[in-house]
Enzyme design. Sequence first.
Site, PDB file in Angstrom:
ATOM      1  N   ASP A 378      -5.255  25.755   4.441  1.00  0.00           N
ATOM      2  CA  ASP A 378      -6.107  25.171   3.399  1.00  0.00           C
ATOM      3  C   ASP A 378      -6.967  26.270   2.773  1.00  0.00           C
ATOM      4  OD1 ASP A 378      -7.565  23.246   1.811  1.00  0.00           O
ATOM      5  OD2 ASP A 378      -7.140  21.755   3.348  1.00  0.00           O
ATOM      6  N   GLY A 401      -5.554  30.125   2.510  1.00  0.00           N
ATOM      7  CA  GLY A 401      -4.684  30.570   1.433  1.00  0.00           C
ATOM      8  C   GLY A 401      -4.517  29.485   0.394  1.00  0.00           C
ATOM      9  N   PHE A 403      -1.685  27.101  -1.649  1.00  0.00           N
ATOM     10  CA  PHE A 403      -0.291  26.664  -1.636  1.00  0.00           C
ATOM     11  C   PHE A 403       0.384  26.860  -2.993  1.00  0.00           C
ATOM     12  CE2 PHE A 403      -2.647  22.370  -1.420  1.00  0.00           C
ATOM     13  CZ  PHE A 403      -2.878  22.316  -2.780  1.00  0.00           C
ATOM     14  N   HIS A 421      -1.091  13.649  -4.627  1.00  0.00           N
ATOM     15  CA  HIS A 421      -1.753  12.766  -5.594  1.00  0.00           C
ATOM     16  C   HIS A 421      -2.942  13.435  -6.277  1.00  0.00           C
ATOM     17  CE1 HIS A 421      -4.990  10.788  -2.774  1.00  0.00           C
ATOM     18  NE2 HIS A 421      -4.930  12.086  -2.618  1.00  0.00           N
TER      19      HIS A 421
END
Length: 515
Positions: A378, A401, A403, A421
């Site tokens: 995360d 990090g 994504f 979402h």
Amino acid sequence: MGLSGQGERDSLRVLKPFAWKRDVDSSPGGEHLLDHAQAQGKPEVQPHGIADHLSREAVVGIATVAGRLQAFRMPAAGDRRVTLTMPYEDTFGSSDGLTGAYIILAVVAFMALRAAPSFFREVRNAPPTPGFLVGVRVCSASGGSCSEPSSSWRSCRSRGVFVAMMFPPASPLQSTGLPTPDRDREELDLLLRGFQVSRMLRLVADLGVADKIPTDGHLTVQELATTCAVLSEQMLRVLRALASLQIFQVSADGKVAHTPRSRLLRTDTPNSLHHAARFWTGRGSWGAWGMLDVAMTGGIPHEAAWNMSRFDYLRQHPDEARIFDAMMANYPDNRHAAIADGYDFSGAGLIEDIGGGNGATLRHILTRFPTARGLVFDREDVINAILPQDTMQGRISAQAGSFFDAVPGGADIYMLIFVLHNWDDEACLHILRTCRAAMSPHALLLIGDQILEPDPALGRVATYLIDMQMMAMFGCARERTEAEFRSLLEQSGFSLLRVIPIASPASLIEAAPAA
């Protein structure tokens, strides 16, 4: 609580007879199915005394399922779920009979969901109320008496019938006796002022009021006000307004006690709503909703309100970010335990939770599957807030990090739990392709999200509200239908394997790298 009490009988009024054939053995106990139902031999069962003393619209229907139930469990105080358990063996004498029983149950459930979104509800030791199951009987076909709802397990070892009367969700105004147009007007008026309730709930949550009141005792308003360092008169006014909604009890002499609803605001309650009460009307979210109209012309409400993205805002306001993390860890739909219980992780060595927050989902999974290890990936500010005691003695590692750049490789299962979402389709494709690049050919992807029902008459209100929250925070981010998830996966190099319902409004979508 049954349908045989004199007071309940007096409240029944015949609206419309329902009649159908049902294969029921001769049973003196069968007469207890409903006050007016007869079940002798193989008769026509005609339950026509339907409780509808509040409104004609209240009656949704009656479901009757033939078959012997091994046991049923009624809820404990404050729990509104009714659990039915059917035996896997020896129930109908053959597997075909058992299959038939499940088909009947599935058909009844489908019919119920077509009629209203909320069914099979009961309030223990309370009078009939619209929105709750008001009559359940499991009647012995051998002449025994009916088992009535209770907080304990009751067994019925011989063939019987399950009868349920189902009502739509309750409203405080449904007991006013107002004609339908007037009731609709008053209910809509309350909905228009719902923001006032949300803001009061945040106020009492910020003050920790629910934790200060003994679980089974009381404090005076003056004692609460002193403890919270606020004015007693203002405290009374807030608590009185909430008590009108059954959140806290306030007596005429100023004593404050808990109700089932206010206990949900205690921080020691499992899946506490304390953190949600503080989050939904926190400054960042509250300001974004004030700019909701800009979304209708392509803008992003949160950015219009704060001149920065949602995630930049959370980085600059760590207090609100930690409230968000706490709410996600205690989300009221029991999502973390449902994921751990609803999927077999036993073959996984390393499970990577991408965007996994403080690791709550992984802790539930690793508790259930003791040979697995976990990795939380995360943002740096989120990873830095993870406490040492949250790593399960080193079984969970953490890495910071983005994504959008890359995710760590080497995992057997990659999870995106309530991540997609938050993003529009283009960003979702980028995230999924980044995950695909890190995965081995035999790794699996698990997406945990609510699947949007296109027909709002069949969906959950909370799902559509979450969809609107995504609009307020991120503009084009949204909840998605199964077809929309399938399209995203196919465009990013995955094959959707299956959609797995779990004991939560969310579902798990299992996907594998496409060949």
